[in-house]
Design a protein around this motif. Structure first.
Motif, PDB file in Angstrom:
ATOM      1  N   PHE A  16       0.815  -1.216   0.000  1.00  0.00           N
ATOM      2  CA  PHE A  16       0.000   0.000   0.000  1.00  0.00           C
ATOM      3  C   PHE A  16       0.853   1.272   0.000  1.00  0.00           C
ATOM      4  CE2 PHE A  16      -2.234  -3.240   2.654  1.00  0.00           C
ATOM      5  CZ  PHE A  16      -3.163  -3.617   1.700  1.00  0.00           C
ATOM      6  N   GLY A  17       2.154   1.143  -0.229  1.00  0.00           N
ATOM      7  CA  GLY A  17       3.056   2.285  -0.142  1.00  0.00           C
ATOM      8  C   GLY A  17       3.913   2.154   1.099  1.00  0.00           C
ATOM      9  N   PRO A  18       4.525   3.269   1.542  1.00  0.00           N
ATOM     10  CA  PRO A  18       5.452   3.174   2.683  1.00  0.00           C
ATOM     11  C   PRO A  18       4.782   2.776   3.994  1.00  0.00           C
ATOM     12  CG  PRO A  18       5.173   5.458   1.972  1.00  0.00           C
ATOM     13  CD  PRO A  18       4.455   4.610   0.980  1.00  0.00           C
ATOM     14  N   LEU A  19       3.508   3.044   4.150  1.00  0.00           N
ATOM     15  CA  LEU A  19       2.748   2.629   5.335  1.00  0.00           C
ATOM     16  C   LEU A  19       1.390   2.116   4.901  1.00  0.00           C
ATOM     17  CD1 LEU A  19       3.483   5.453   7.940  1.00  0.00           C
ATOM     18  CD2 LEU A  19       4.360   3.125   7.946  1.00  0.00           C
ATOM     19  N   PRO A  20       0.838   1.166   5.585  1.00  0.00           N
ATOM     20  CA  PRO A  20       1.417   0.450   6.716  1.00  0.00           C
ATOM     21  C   PRO A  20       2.435  -0.589   6.250  1.00  0.00           C
ATOM     22  CG  PRO A  20      -0.705  -0.516   6.182  1.00  0.00           C
ATOM     23  CD  PRO A  20      -0.512   0.652   5.251  1.00  0.00           C
ATOM     24  N   ILE A  21       3.259  -1.012   7.203  1.00  0.00           N
ATOM     25  CA  ILE A  21       4.145  -2.152   6.971  1.00  0.00           C
ATOM     26  C   ILE A  21       3.262  -3.385   7.115  1.00  0.00           C
ATOM     27  CG2 ILE A  21       6.162  -3.419   7.803  1.00  0.00           C
ATOM     28  CD1 ILE A  21       6.996  -0.689   9.172  1.00  0.00           C
ATOM     29  N   VAL A  22       3.296  -4.257   6.139  1.00  0.00           N
ATOM     30  CA  VAL A  22       2.449  -5.456   6.171  1.00  0.00           C
ATOM     31  C   VAL A  22       3.330  -6.674   6.425  1.00  0.00           C
ATOM     32  CG1 VAL A  22       0.854  -6.894   4.840  1.00  0.00           C
ATOM     33  CG2 VAL A  22       0.781  -4.404   4.604  1.00  0.00           C
ATOM     34  N   MET A  23       2.968  -7.428   7.450  1.00  0.00           N
ATOM     35  CA  MET A  23       3.664  -8.674   7.762  1.00  0.00           C
ATOM     36  C   MET A  23       2.832  -9.824   7.211  1.00  0.00           C
ATOM     37  SD  MET A  23       6.391  -7.902   9.313  1.00  0.00           S
ATOM     38  CE  MET A  23       7.051  -6.403   9.989  1.00  0.00           C
ATOM     39  N   LYS A  24       3.505 -10.702   6.481  1.00  0.00           N
ATOM     40  CA  LYS A  24       2.801 -11.815   5.840  1.00  0.00           C
ATOM     41  C   LYS A  24       3.469 -13.146   6.181  1.00  0.00           C
ATOM     42  CE  LYS A  24       1.266  -9.279   1.743  1.00  0.00           C
ATOM     43  NZ  LYS A  24       1.281  -9.287   0.268  1.00  0.00           N
ATOM     44  N   VAL A  25       2.657 -14.186   6.122  1.00  0.00           N
ATOM     45  CA  VAL A  25       3.167 -15.554   6.159  1.00  0.00           C
ATOM     46  C   VAL A  25       2.450 -16.278   5.030  1.00  0.00           C
ATOM     47  CG1 VAL A  25       1.514 -16.354   7.938  1.00  0.00           C
ATOM     48  CG2 VAL A  25       3.627 -17.628   7.524  1.00  0.00           C
ATOM     49  N   GLY A  26       3.214 -16.957   4.198  1.00  0.00           N
ATOM     50  CA  GLY A  26       2.618 -17.648   3.062  1.00  0.00           C
ATOM     51  C   GLY A  26       1.877 -16.715   2.125  1.00  0.00           C
ATOM     52  N   GLY A  27       2.300 -15.471   2.062  1.00  0.00           N
ATOM     53  CA  GLY A  27       1.664 -14.499   1.173  1.00  0.00           C
ATOM     54  C   GLY A  27       0.403 -13.874   1.721  1.00  0.00           C
ATOM     55  N   LYS A  28       0.014 -14.218   2.944  1.00  0.00           N
ATOM     56  CA  LYS A  28      -1.202 -13.667   3.561  1.00  0.00           C
ATOM     57  C   LYS A  28      -0.848 -12.776   4.749  1.00  0.00           C
ATOM     58  CE  LYS A  28      -4.904 -16.747   2.597  1.00  0.00           C
ATOM     59  NZ  LYS A  28      -5.928 -17.565   3.225  1.00  0.00           N
ATOM     60  N   MET A  29      -1.591 -11.693   4.897  1.00  0.00           N
ATOM     61  CA  MET A  29      -1.326 -10.733   5.964  1.00  0.00           C
ATOM     62  C   MET A  29      -1.675 -11.299   7.341  1.00  0.00           C
ATOM     63  SD  MET A  29      -2.831  -7.150   4.452  1.00  0.00           S
ATOM     64  CE  MET A  29      -4.520  -7.602   4.787  1.00  0.00           C
ATOM     65  N   PHE A  30      -0.784 -11.059   8.311  1.00  0.00           N
ATOM     66  CA  PHE A  30      -1.134 -11.345   9.701  1.00  0.00           C
ATOM     67  C   PHE A  30      -0.987 -10.114  10.582  1.00  0.00           C
ATOM     68  CE2 PHE A  30       3.406 -12.447   9.836  1.00  0.00           C
ATOM     69  CZ  PHE A  30       3.818 -12.002  11.088  1.00  0.00           C
ATOM     70  N   ALA A  31      -0.326  -9.057  10.072  1.00  0.00           N
ATOM     71  CA  ALA A  31      -0.195  -7.813  10.844  1.00  0.00           C
ATOM     72  C   ALA A  31      -0.005  -6.638   9.891  1.00  0.00           C
ATOM     73  CB  ALA A  31       0.979  -7.887  11.811  1.00  0.00           C
ATOM     74  N   LEU A  32      -0.645  -5.529  10.231  1.00  0.00           N
ATOM     75  CA  LEU A  32      -0.429  -4.265   9.531  1.00  0.00           C
ATOM     76  C   LEU A  32       0.050  -3.282  10.583  1.00  0.00           C
ATOM     77  CD1 LEU A  32      -3.120  -5.650   8.128  1.00  0.00           C
ATOM     78  CD2 LEU A  32      -2.910  -3.625   6.720  1.00  0.00           C
ATOM     79  N   ILE A  33       1.190  -2.670  10.333  1.00  0.00           N
ATOM     80  CA  ILE A  33       1.835  -1.842  11.350  1.00  0.00           C
ATOM     81  C   ILE A  33       1.993  -0.414  10.844  1.00  0.00           C
ATOM     82  CG2 ILE A  33       3.936  -1.528  12.708  1.00  0.00           C
ATOM     83  CD1 ILE A  33       4.346  -4.609  12.420  1.00  0.00           C
TER      84      ILE A  33
END
Length: 121
Positions: free
Chosen positions: A21-38
């Motif tokens: 989505f750009g510089p924010l949010p930082i997206v954490m993924k596992v297996g290509g799927k999001m588990f956290a947006l920071i």
């Protein structure tokens, strides 16, 4: 310096940092799927973290903690957005991150889950 919460997310097996989505949010993924947006502020201090959550647990957390709200721009039944303001302990935040990661990991196809679980790091 990197936020301890970001470092914790990246310590999960096969976790990857992404910026769809750009510089924010930082997206954490596992297996290509999001588990956290920071979301961070200047100085890389985490201000908010959005995490997947079982709907019953999500509702309980919202009732117990003012810092936990329905997911911002996310499915409000399955996501919480947590304001990182010191009102929740690091252990509480880590538990929420662990829960989100596990939910997403469980949703992956079995072959993908097996490959991730067999990784050494």
């Amino acid at each position: 310096m990197r936020s301890p919460l970001i470092t914790y997310c990246l310590s999960k097996k096969a976790a990857a940092e992404d910026y769809p989505f750009g510089p924010l949010p930082i997206v954490m993924k596992v297996g290509g799927k999001m588990f956290a947006l920071i979301t961070t502020t200047e100085g890389d201090k985490v201000s908010h973290i959005s995490l997947k959550c079982d709907p019953v647990i999500a509702e309980n957390l919202r009732q117990q903690h003012e810092a936990v709200q329905p997911g911002y721009h996310l499915n409000k039944k399955h996501w919480n957005t947590v304001t990182v303001d010191g009102s929740l302990s690091d252990a509480d935040l880590h538990d929420m991150i662990d829960h989100s990661y596990e939910l997403v990991l469980k949703s992956l196809p079995k072959a993908q889950r097996t490959a991730i679980s067999q990784r050494l790091v």
